[in-house]
Design an enzyme around this catalytic site. Sequence first.
Site, PDB file in Angstrom:
ATOM      1  N   ARG A 223      44.087  35.945  43.723  1.00 55.55           N
ATOM      2  CA  ARG A 223      43.195  36.289  44.880  1.00 55.55           C
ATOM      3  C   ARG A 223      41.901  35.498  44.737  1.00 55.55           C
ATOM      4  O   ARG A 223      41.518  35.500  43.568  1.00 55.55           O
ATOM      5  CB  ARG A 223      43.252  37.792  44.903  1.00 55.55           C
ATOM      6  CG  ARG A 223      44.206  38.436  45.252  1.00 55.55           C
ATOM      7  CD  ARG A 223      44.508  38.374  46.879  1.00 55.55           C
ATOM      8  NE  ARG A 223      45.709  38.772  47.418  1.00 55.55           N
ATOM      9  CZ  ARG A 223      46.864  38.316  47.723  1.00 55.55           C
ATOM     10  NH1 ARG A 223      47.108  37.114  47.638  1.00 55.55           N
ATOM     11  NH2 ARG A 223      47.811  39.090  48.095  1.00 55.55           N
ATOM     12  N   HIS A 271      45.774  28.963  51.347  1.00 54.83           N
ATOM     13  CA  HIS A 271      46.720  30.428  51.113  1.00 54.83           C
ATOM     14  C   HIS A 271      48.025  29.809  51.333  1.00 54.83           C
ATOM     15  O   HIS A 271      48.571  30.669  52.298  1.00 54.83           O
ATOM     16  CB  HIS A 271      46.089  31.471  51.847  1.00 54.83           C
ATOM     17  CG  HIS A 271      46.452  32.683  51.073  1.00 54.83           C
ATOM     18  ND1 HIS A 271      45.597  33.816  50.912  1.00 54.83           N
ATOM     19  CD2 HIS A 271      47.728  33.047  50.486  1.00 54.83           C
ATOM     20  CE1 HIS A 271      46.438  34.763  50.297  1.00 54.83           C
ATOM     21  NE2 HIS A 271      47.683  34.442  50.246  1.00 54.83           N
TER      22      HIS A 271
HETATM   23  P1  NDP Z   1      53.431  41.377  39.474  1.00 60.80           P
HETATM   24  O1  NDP Z   1      52.735  42.659  39.732  1.00 60.80           O
HETATM   25  O2  NDP Z   1      54.988  41.452  39.439  1.00 60.80           O
HETATM   26  O3  NDP Z   1      52.939  40.883  38.072  1.00 60.80           O
HETATM   27  C1  NDP Z   1      51.640  41.305  37.941  1.00 60.80           C
HETATM   28  C2  NDP Z   1      51.417  40.663  36.234  1.00 60.80           C
HETATM   29  O4  NDP Z   1      49.981  40.696  36.106  1.00 60.80           O
HETATM   30  C3  NDP Z   1      52.037  41.277  35.266  1.00 60.80           C
HETATM   31  O5  NDP Z   1      52.587  40.802  34.234  1.00 60.80           O
HETATM   32  C4  NDP Z   1      50.822  42.351  34.721  1.00 60.80           C
HETATM   33  O6  NDP Z   1      51.104  42.733  33.466  1.00 60.80           O
HETATM   34  C5  NDP Z   1      49.626  41.424  34.726  1.00 60.80           C
HETATM   35  N1  NDP Z   1      48.488  42.184  34.857  1.00 60.80           N
HETATM   36  C6  NDP Z   1      48.187  43.115  35.666  1.00 60.80           C
HETATM   37  N2  NDP Z   1      46.800  43.504  35.350  1.00 60.80           N
HETATM   38  C7  NDP Z   1      46.535  42.988  34.245  1.00 60.80           C
HETATM   39  C8  NDP Z   1      45.420  42.985  33.414  1.00 60.80           C
HETATM   40  N3  NDP Z   1      44.309  43.925  33.760  1.00 60.80           N
HETATM   41  N4  NDP Z   1      45.417  42.227  32.250  1.00 60.80           N
HETATM   42  C9  NDP Z   1      46.432  41.444  31.953  1.00 60.80           C
HETATM   43  N5  NDP Z   1      47.623  41.400  32.886  1.00 60.80           N
HETATM   44  C10 NDP Z   1      47.716  41.925  34.002  1.00 60.80           C
HETATM   45  O7  NDP Z   1      52.871  40.653  40.650  1.00 60.80           O
HETATM   46  P2  NDP Z   1      53.261  39.115  41.284  1.00 60.80           P
HETATM   47  O8  NDP Z   1      53.696  38.240  40.205  1.00 60.80           O
HETATM   48  O9  NDP Z   1      54.308  39.546  42.195  1.00 60.80           O
HETATM   49  O10 NDP Z   1      52.146  38.541  42.168  1.00 60.80           O
HETATM   50  C11 NDP Z   1      50.783  38.554  41.336  1.00 60.80           C
HETATM   51  C12 NDP Z   1      49.830  38.179  42.431  1.00 60.80           C
HETATM   52  O11 NDP Z   1      49.843  36.717  42.942  1.00 60.80           O
HETATM   53  C13 NDP Z   1      49.894  39.004  43.683  1.00 60.80           C
HETATM   54  O12 NDP Z   1      49.353  40.243  43.545  1.00 60.80           O
HETATM   55  C14 NDP Z   1      49.150  38.358  44.811  1.00 60.80           C
HETATM   56  O13 NDP Z   1      47.588  38.461  44.306  1.00 60.80           O
HETATM   57  C15 NDP Z   1      49.279  36.817  44.261  1.00 60.80           C
HETATM   58  N6  NDP Z   1      50.310  36.090  45.329  1.00 60.80           N
HETATM   59  C16 NDP Z   1      49.645  34.889  45.963  1.00 60.80           C
HETATM   60  C17 NDP Z   1      50.337  34.145  46.766  1.00 60.80           C
HETATM   61  C18 NDP Z   1      49.792  32.855  47.510  1.00 60.80           C
HETATM   62  O14 NDP Z   1      50.526  32.644  48.377  1.00 60.80           O
HETATM   63  N7  NDP Z   1      48.598  32.562  46.902  1.00 60.80           N
HETATM   64  C19 NDP Z   1      51.694  34.706  47.055  1.00 60.80           C
HETATM   65  C20 NDP Z   1      52.096  35.968  46.279  1.00 60.80           C
HETATM   66  C21 NDP Z   1      51.448  36.458  45.530  1.00 60.80           C
HETATM   67  P3  NDP Z   1      52.118  43.826  32.929  1.00 60.80           P
HETATM   68  O15 NDP Z   1      53.577  42.976  33.044  1.00 60.80           O
HETATM   69  O16 NDP Z   1      52.062  44.009  31.597  1.00 60.80           O
HETATM   70  O17 NDP Z   1      52.406  44.947  33.895  1.00 60.80           O
HETATM   71  C1  OXD Z   2      50.895  37.489  48.895  1.00 62.32           C
HETATM   72  C2  OXD Z   2      50.447  36.342  49.441  1.00 62.32           C
HETATM   73  O1  OXD Z   2      50.691  38.490  48.532  1.00 62.32           O
HETATM   74  O2  OXD Z   2      50.854  35.671  50.213  1.00 62.32           O
HETATM   75  O3  OXD Z   2      52.396  37.488  49.119  1.00 62.32           O
HETATM   76  O4  OXD Z   2      49.218  36.290  49.028  1.00 62.32           O
END
Ligand code: NDP
Ligand code: OXD
Length: 308
Positions: A223, A271
């Site tokens: 983000r 994005h």
């Molecule tokens: P998930 O919820 O599956 O995974 C999040 C990961 O981040 C987990 O491994 C979690 O750790 C880790 N995490 C969260 N908080 C912390 C912290 N404070 N310190 C260390 N690690 C942390 O999310 P996704 O993989 O599905 O997606 C991640 C992000 O990607 C979305 O929230 C979105 O913002 C972004 N995104 C962007 C897109 C784009 O087109 N640019 C498209 C899709 C997503 P743990 O495993 O220990 O819980």
């Molecule tokens: C998502 C994104 O969160 O597109 O899926 O950013």
Amino acid sequence: MALILHVGPRRAQWWKDTMQSLIPDLEVRGWDDPGDPADVEFAVVWKHPAGGLLRFPNLKCIVSIGAGVDHVLVDPDLPKGVPIIRTIGDDLRQRMREYVSLHVLRLHRRLPEIEASQPKREWNQIIEPPAPERTVGIMGLGFMGRYCADALVALGFDVLGWSREKKDIAGITCFGGAEFDSFLARTQILVCLLPLTPETDSILNRDLFAKLPEGACIINAGRGEHLVEEDLMEALDSGHIRGATLDVFRTEPLPNDHPYWDHPNVLVTPHVASLIDPLAGGKVIAKNIQLFRAGKPVPDMIDPGKGY
Ligand code: NDP
Ligand code: OXD
């Protein structure tokens, strides 16, 4: 019974028609044409206006059109106790894997410098170490990060991963929350795939950049709020950070006069790392709504306490 939809204007009709065809027994209504608000039981939203969901007294469930739910949770006036489901799936993680692999390879093989040489007709042969000698550190080993990490391992990179809870994944050197500095010290290409939460807001900042090795690169597909923009500009201008690929921004679309547009070491992508396709995404949403209506567990329901 009805479903209210809030999505950007460009694809609103596409989403409406697709959702209607996938869930024919719910009436799909546009945000500005909600009909009787008491009919609305489901809200499928991307960046809805704050407080707007309080209009619907019988709302049973909120669905984020996307993997991230920060755009829902940012609303200070969300209806209390209504569960939130995110949208993920094979299509979305495949797109993210392509994006991350493409941009890691681009930075690894110094393609920006080779492309910049072409208009000058320069035969710019750059010898870089091969992938096994390049470390790529992924922040966030969730649905997206884990899949990308596996793809980078398959390409031969030395892959590190950082997550809140330390993981044990074959082929990936994993670090837990408190081991952040050790993770950063070894990371040459940093990929941010974290969710936006109070803990991760502005995490890509001056202190973090200073902990990366000289000449490291950044890819942010998490983000825009993860990144402190002035700190990145400073680190790029000093040369400590060699390049940045940015897909997400604090203000989207990125304003016309933003310095990133012209920066020679920044690639701006709009994005699109894993842009949700209404058909593939709609099918996932329809399946989740079906599970919810049947009273079955919905694996994509988020934990509001964790914020992701
Ligand atoms: P998930 O919820 O599956 O995974 C999040 C990961 O981040 C987990 O491994 C979690 O750790 C880790 N995490 C969260 N908080 C912390 C912290 N404070 N310190 C260390 N690690 C942390 O999310 P996704 O993989 O599905 O997606 C991640 C992000 O990607 C979305 O929230 C979105 O913002 C972004 N995104 C962007 C897109 C784009 O087109 N640019 C498209 C899709 C997503 P743990 O495993 O220990 O819980
Ligand atoms: C998502 C994104 O969160 O597109 O899926 O950013």
